[in-house]
Design a protein around this motif. Structure first.
Motif, PDB file in Angstrom:
ATOM      1  N   ALA A 323      -2.706  -8.513 -14.538  1.00 52.00           N
ATOM      2  CA  ALA A 323      -3.268  -7.540 -15.487  1.00 52.00           C
ATOM      3  C   ALA A 323      -2.385  -7.440 -16.723  1.00 52.00           C
ATOM      4  CB  ALA A 323      -3.402  -6.176 -14.829  1.00 52.00           C
ATOM      5  N   LYS A 324      -3.014  -7.266 -17.851  1.00 52.12           N
ATOM      6  CA  LYS A 324      -2.326  -7.161 -19.130  1.00 52.12           C
ATOM      7  C   LYS A 324      -1.425  -5.929 -19.166  1.00 52.12           C
ATOM      8  CE  LYS A 324      -3.462  -7.479 -24.064  1.00 52.12           C
ATOM      9  NZ  LYS A 324      -4.580  -7.667 -25.025  1.00 52.12           N
ATOM     10  N   ARG A 325      -0.380  -5.969 -19.989  1.00 53.36           N
ATOM     11  CA  ARG A 325       0.450  -4.779 -20.195  1.00 53.36           C
ATOM     12  C   ARG A 325      -0.462  -3.615 -20.605  1.00 53.36           C
ATOM     13  NH1 ARG A 325       5.918  -3.837 -21.484  1.00 53.36           N
ATOM     14  NH2 ARG A 325       6.280  -6.092 -21.496  1.00 53.36           N
ATOM     15  N   GLY A 326      -0.358  -2.513 -19.888  1.00 51.08           N
ATOM     16  CA  GLY A 326      -1.224  -1.371 -20.139  1.00 51.08           C
ATOM     17  C   GLY A 326      -2.602  -1.498 -19.526  1.00 51.08           C
ATOM     18  N   GLY A 327      -2.829  -2.572 -18.767  1.00 49.13           N
ATOM     19  CA  GLY A 327      -4.134  -2.811 -18.169  1.00 49.13           C
ATOM     20  C   GLY A 327      -4.356  -2.032 -16.891  1.00 49.13           C
ATOM     21  N   LYS A 328      -5.537  -2.248 -16.298  1.00 51.36           N
ATOM     22  CA  LYS A 328      -5.932  -1.485 -15.117  1.00 51.36           C
ATOM     23  C   LYS A 328      -6.379  -2.413 -14.001  1.00 51.36           C
ATOM     24  CE  LYS A 328      -7.511   2.432 -17.917  1.00 51.36           C
ATOM     25  NZ  LYS A 328      -8.672   3.257 -18.336  1.00 51.36           N
ATOM     26  N   ILE A 329      -6.014  -2.045 -12.784  1.00 49.46           N
ATOM     27  CA  ILE A 329      -6.531  -2.696 -11.582  1.00 49.46           C
ATOM     28  C   ILE A 329      -7.417  -1.655 -10.912  1.00 49.46           C
ATOM     29  CG2 ILE A 329      -5.987  -3.787  -9.383  1.00 49.46           C
ATOM     30  CD1 ILE A 329      -3.219  -3.322 -11.944  1.00 49.46           C
ATOM     31  N   VAL A 330      -8.730  -1.889 -10.900  1.00 50.70           N
ATOM     32  CA  VAL A 330      -9.647  -0.931 -10.299  1.00 50.70           C
ATOM     33  C   VAL A 330     -10.056  -1.468  -8.940  1.00 50.70           C
ATOM     34  CG1 VAL A 330     -11.646  -1.902 -11.543  1.00 50.70           C
ATOM     35  CG2 VAL A 330     -11.761   0.417 -10.605  1.00 50.70           C
ATOM     36  N   THR A 331      -9.863  -0.668  -7.900  1.00 48.26           N
ATOM     37  CA  THR A 331     -10.062  -1.142  -6.533  1.00 48.26           C
ATOM     38  C   THR A 331     -10.993  -0.228  -5.759  1.00 48.26           C
ATOM     39  OG1 THR A 331      -8.952  -1.632  -4.414  1.00 48.26           O
ATOM     40  CG2 THR A 331      -7.920   0.031  -5.830  1.00 48.26           C
ATOM     41  N   CYS A 332     -11.889  -0.832  -4.969  1.00 47.34           N
ATOM     42  CA  CYS A 332     -12.824  -0.041  -4.167  1.00 47.34           C
ATOM     43  C   CYS A 332     -12.822  -0.472  -2.705  1.00 47.34           C
ATOM     44  CB  CYS A 332     -14.242  -0.187  -4.719  1.00 47.34           C
ATOM     45  SG  CYS A 332     -14.980  -1.804  -4.387  1.00 47.34           S
ATOM     46  N   GLY A 333     -11.915  -1.368  -2.320  1.00 44.98           N
ATOM     47  CA  GLY A 333     -11.948  -1.814  -0.930  1.00 44.98           C
ATOM     48  C   GLY A 333     -10.831  -2.777  -0.615  1.00 44.98           C
ATOM     49  N   SER A 334     -10.806  -3.214   0.644  1.00 44.21           N
ATOM     50  CA  SER A 334      -9.745  -4.106   1.115  1.00 44.21           C
ATOM     51  C   SER A 334     -10.285  -4.985   2.236  1.00 44.21           C
ATOM     52  CB  SER A 334      -8.547  -3.293   1.617  1.00 44.21           C
ATOM     53  OG  SER A 334      -7.949  -2.553   0.580  1.00 44.21           O
ATOM     54  N   SER A 335     -11.215  -5.865   1.902  1.00 46.07           N
ATOM     55  CA  SER A 335     -11.875  -6.640   2.950  1.00 46.07           C
ATOM     56  C   SER A 335     -10.948  -7.630   3.631  1.00 46.07           C
ATOM     57  CB  SER A 335     -13.099  -7.376   2.383  1.00 46.07           C
ATOM     58  OG  SER A 335     -12.739  -8.218   1.320  1.00 46.07           O
ATOM     59  N   THR A 336      -9.794  -7.966   3.005  1.00 41.71           N
ATOM     60  CA  THR A 336      -8.842  -8.873   3.661  1.00 41.71           C
ATOM     61  C   THR A 336      -7.640  -8.132   4.233  1.00 41.71           C
ATOM     62  OG1 THR A 336      -7.619  -9.323   1.609  1.00 41.71           O
ATOM     63  CG2 THR A 336      -9.498 -10.763   2.124  1.00 41.71           C
ATOM     64  N   GLY A 337      -7.703  -6.805   4.257  1.00 41.08           N
ATOM     65  CA  GLY A 337      -6.610  -6.032   4.837  1.00 41.08           C
ATOM     66  C   GLY A 337      -6.235  -4.851   3.966  1.00 41.08           C
ATOM     67  N   TYR A 338      -5.902  -3.723   4.603  1.00 48.10           N
ATOM     68  CA  TYR A 338      -5.677  -2.475   3.892  1.00 48.10           C
ATOM     69  C   TYR A 338      -4.252  -2.312   3.361  1.00 48.10           C
ATOM     70  CZ  TYR A 338      -9.977  -1.188   6.294  1.00 48.10           C
ATOM     71  OH  TYR A 338     -11.264  -1.161   6.755  1.00 48.10           O
ATOM     72  N   ARG A 339      -3.287  -2.982   3.952  1.00 49.65           N
ATOM     73  CA  ARG A 339      -1.894  -2.799   3.542  1.00 49.65           C
ATOM     74  C   ARG A 339      -1.557  -3.807   2.450  1.00 49.65           C
ATOM     75  NH1 ARG A 339       0.987   0.765   6.356  1.00 49.65           N
ATOM     76  NH2 ARG A 339       0.132   1.534   8.331  1.00 49.65           N
ATOM     77  N   HIS A 340      -1.371  -3.281   1.241  1.00 49.29           N
ATOM     78  CA  HIS A 340      -1.140  -4.125   0.083  1.00 49.29           C
ATOM     79  C   HIS A 340       0.355  -4.216  -0.226  1.00 49.29           C
ATOM     80  CE1 HIS A 340      -5.367  -2.763  -1.522  1.00 49.29           C
ATOM     81  NE2 HIS A 340      -5.421  -3.316  -0.326  1.00 49.29           N
ATOM     82  N   GLU A 341       0.797  -5.386  -0.658  1.00 48.94           N
ATOM     83  CA  GLU A 341       2.159  -5.553  -1.126  1.00 48.94           C
ATOM     84  C   GLU A 341       2.126  -6.062  -2.561  1.00 48.94           C
ATOM     85  OE1 GLU A 341       4.563  -7.953   1.344  1.00 48.94           O
ATOM     86  OE2 GLU A 341       4.285  -6.736   3.138  1.00 48.94           O
ATOM     87  N   TYR A 342       2.889  -5.431  -3.438  1.00 50.83           N
ATOM     88  CA  TYR A 342       3.007  -5.913  -4.808  1.00 50.83           C
ATOM     89  C   TYR A 342       4.372  -5.512  -5.350  1.00 50.83           C
ATOM     90  CZ  TYR A 342       1.806  -1.083  -6.145  1.00 50.83           C
ATOM     91  OH  TYR A 342       1.780   0.279  -6.287  1.00 50.83           O
ATOM     92  N   ASN A 344       6.425  -3.674  -7.678  1.00 51.33           N
ATOM     93  CA  ASN A 344       6.163  -2.475  -8.470  1.00 51.33           C
ATOM     94  C   ASN A 344       6.728  -2.564  -9.895  1.00 51.33           C
ATOM     95  OD1 ASN A 344       4.924   0.091  -8.561  1.00 51.33           O
ATOM     96  ND2 ASN A 344       6.920   1.097  -8.379  1.00 51.33           N
ATOM     97  N   ARG A 345       7.670  -3.484 -10.134  1.00 47.47           N
ATOM     98  CA  ARG A 345       8.197  -3.632 -11.497  1.00 47.47           C
ATOM     99  C   ARG A 345       7.095  -4.007 -12.474  1.00 47.47           C
ATOM    100  NH1 ARG A 345      12.559  -8.121 -10.520  1.00 47.47           N
ATOM    101  NH2 ARG A 345      10.805  -8.813  -9.216  1.00 47.47           N
ATOM    102  N   PHE A 346       6.138  -4.831 -11.990  1.00 47.76           N
ATOM    103  CA  PHE A 346       5.072  -5.275 -12.882  1.00 47.76           C
ATOM    104  C   PHE A 346       4.055  -4.165 -13.141  1.00 47.76           C
ATOM    105  CE2 PHE A 346       6.466  -9.278 -10.790  1.00 47.76           C
ATOM    106  CZ  PHE A 346       7.053  -9.840 -11.913  1.00 47.76           C
ATOM    107  N   LEU A 347       4.117  -3.114 -12.350  1.00 48.26           N
ATOM    108  CA  LEU A 347       3.242  -1.965 -12.581  1.00 48.26           C
ATOM    109  C   LEU A 347       3.896  -0.984 -13.546  1.00 48.26           C
ATOM    110  CD1 LEU A 347       0.472  -0.781 -11.533  1.00 48.26           C
ATOM    111  CD2 LEU A 347       1.879   0.703 -10.102  1.00 48.26           C
ATOM    112  N   TRP A 348       5.114  -0.506 -13.165  1.00 48.99           N
ATOM    113  CA  TRP A 348       5.684   0.566 -13.972  1.00 48.99           C
ATOM    114  C   TRP A 348       6.285   0.058 -15.291  1.00 48.99           C
ATOM    115  CZ3 TRP A 348      10.075  -0.508 -10.523  1.00 48.99           C
ATOM    116  CH2 TRP A 348      11.319  -0.521 -11.152  1.00 48.99           C
ATOM    117  N   MET A 349       6.930  -1.107 -15.275  1.00 44.88           N
ATOM    118  CA  MET A 349       7.583  -1.570 -16.495  1.00 44.88           C
ATOM    119  C   MET A 349       6.575  -2.068 -17.527  1.00 44.88           C
ATOM    120  SD  MET A 349      10.975  -3.452 -14.945  1.00 44.88           S
ATOM    121  CE  MET A 349      11.687  -3.761 -16.547  1.00 44.88           C
ATOM    122  N   ARG A 350       5.387  -2.432 -17.067  1.00 48.21           N
ATOM    123  CA  ARG A 350       4.352  -2.906 -17.991  1.00 48.21           C
ATOM    124  C   ARG A 350       3.200  -1.907 -18.123  1.00 48.21           C
ATOM    125  NH1 ARG A 350       4.490  -9.433 -16.573  1.00 48.21           N
ATOM    126  NH2 ARG A 350       6.730  -9.656 -16.990  1.00 48.21           N
TER     127      ARG A 350
END
Length: 443
Positions: A323-342, A344-350
């Motif tokens: 996602a672009k700096r300042g962009g959005k990830i809109v999520t409505c489900g987790s068909s491949t599994g509910y526990r997500h790993e990412y 977090n630097r790419f979320l808060w710093m961007r």
């Protein structure tokens, strides 16, 4: 088949439908409470083993409810979850609902009639129903909301009592009849067949809320939107909403055949994930985002402002990364599994945002249906099964052996019935409406 159902199929007038008795039972696809543990220890939880088709008892409608003769229904992934009894058996939802007095107690049964998308004809209305009458042709919104909950007047999805019809309630769409609240009903698009009309509401309105409605990502003209599973149930509608709203969809698909299909839908930019040189062959790897990000930029020259996400564990870390700096990830489900790993630097710093989106409210369902009725959004129905084959239809969705949506004929005796506006259909273009079905027949 009951006299009432035969009259509905024959197109009887409302007076005749009212003069005929409701049958005491009808055929439906259902799960059994005493089989909830049947898949323990099994790796392949085949839904054909748990979904049964047979007679169930006709429920008594409450004053704010209607009985609908279901002409067709559609399969969604929540029916797969129901049929494998995960993440919890849906009978737990029915038991909870059953504690709410007579109104809820009707749902707490040893069987669960599933299904959350349907089209049909109203055959009974409760004494408190004002805006609907017997004989009306409708589609059903699966958002089951208590109109006495104050939060529903802000947004029906914010109520603590909101439920998914046919998943967290009984008497869903996979039967000859179903029980619905009046505030679930929406006018059937006149130019569509029963099965085409039945296949839209859940996925199309979910995508509408995620991208178009004020509660989602707030897509703007020119936004690049990455759509995972561009030919799937949700993705196939997301591509249409992005294009219609002046956005730039970039669809991710799994084969060249599916790439051709989504291009035929008007999506210019398509990424075939099987052609990406992914680390360890999957999107879970921390470096997979770099590979996908380069592929996106090579097509459109920039990172996506919005990532349309519903796959979950398999893709979420990559979605946050690309996602672009300042962009959005809109999520409505987790068909491949509910526990997500990412990372977090790419979320808060961007300065990115994760937007949770669940279902849709009644207004969003009606607005989505308006666009479908005007021929601006088209069904993505690919295959139709009989009610007896409801297990096979659900298995096709479970194993991802489908594109778009899969429908089930419940009371309708054959396909291509229920089209009341052939002139409008011709104007819109039957080829556009049947694109996914024709693709499935050729592949």
């Amino acid at each position: 088949m009951s006299d009432l159902l035969q009259a509905v199929i024959a197109g009887a007038e409302p007076e005749e439908l009212l003069a005929l008795d409701l049958p005491s039972s009808y055929r439906a696809a259902y799960l059994l409470k005493d089989e909830a543990g049947m898949f323990e220890g099994e790796t392949d939880k085949d839904v054909r083993k748990s979904l049964h088709v047979g007679e169930v008892a006709m429920p008594e409608p409450a004053p704010d409810e209607c009985i609908v003769a279901v002409m067709s229904a559609a399969i969604n992934f929540n029916t797969v979850w129901s049929a494998i009894f995960e993440p919890v058996p849906t009978f737990a939802f029915l038991e909870k609902l059953g504690k709410q007095g007579w109104h809820g107690g009707r749902h707490d049964l040893p069987y669960h009639q599933v299904g959350s998308d349907g089209s049909g004809v109203i055959v009974r209305v409760g004494a408190g129903v004002k805006n609907w009458k017997v004989g009306d042709k409708v589609v059903v919104s699966p958002s089951y909301v208590d109109e006495e909950d104050h939060a529903s007047y802000d947004d029906g999805m914010l109520t603590e009592t909101q439920l998914a019809w046919g998943f967290e309630t009984n008497f869903g769409s996979l039967g000859e009849f179903c029980l619905v609240k009046a505030n679930q009903l929406v006018r059937k698009p006149a130019h569509l067949s029963w099965e085409e009309a039945a296949s839209n509401t859940l996925c199309a309105a979910t995508a509408y809320r995620m991208l178009v409605g004020k509660h989602g990502a707030g897509m703007r003209q020119g936004d690049v939107v990455l759509v995972w599973g561009g030919t799937g149930g949700l993705g196939s509608y997301a591509v249409q909403f992005v294009r219609n709203g002046g956005g730039i969809p970039v669809a991710v698909v799994g084969s060249e055949e599916k790439a051709r299909l989504v291009r035929a839908q008007g999506c210019e930019y398509v990424i075939n994930r099987s052609e990406l040189d992914l680390p360890e062959g999957n999107f879970r790897h921390p470096k997979a985002g770099r590979v996908l990000g380069e592929a996106i930029r090579s097509l459109v020259g920039e990172d996506p402002q919005i990532v349309f996400e519903y796959l979950g564990a398999e893709t979420f870390g990559t979605s946050v990364y690309v996602a672009k700096r300042g962009g959005k990830i809109v999520t409505c489900g987790s068909s491949t599994g509910y526990r997500h790993e990412y990372d977090n630097r790419f979320l808060w710093m961007r300065l990115k945002q994760i937007v949770g989106s669940h279902g849709f409210n009644y207004h969003e369902a009606v607005q989505t249906n308006r666009l479908i009725g005007r021929g601006m959004i088209h069904p993505t129905l690919s295959k139709v099964y009989s009610l007896d084959a409801a297990g096979e239809a659900t298995r096709a969705v479970q194993t991802n052996q489908h594109v778009g949506k899969v429908a089930v004929l419940c009371a309708a005796p054959s396909e291509n019935l229920g089209i009341d506006a052939p002139e409008l259909r011709a104007k819109i273009g039957a080829d556009r409406i049947s694109l996914y079905q024709r693709w499935a027949e050729q592949n």
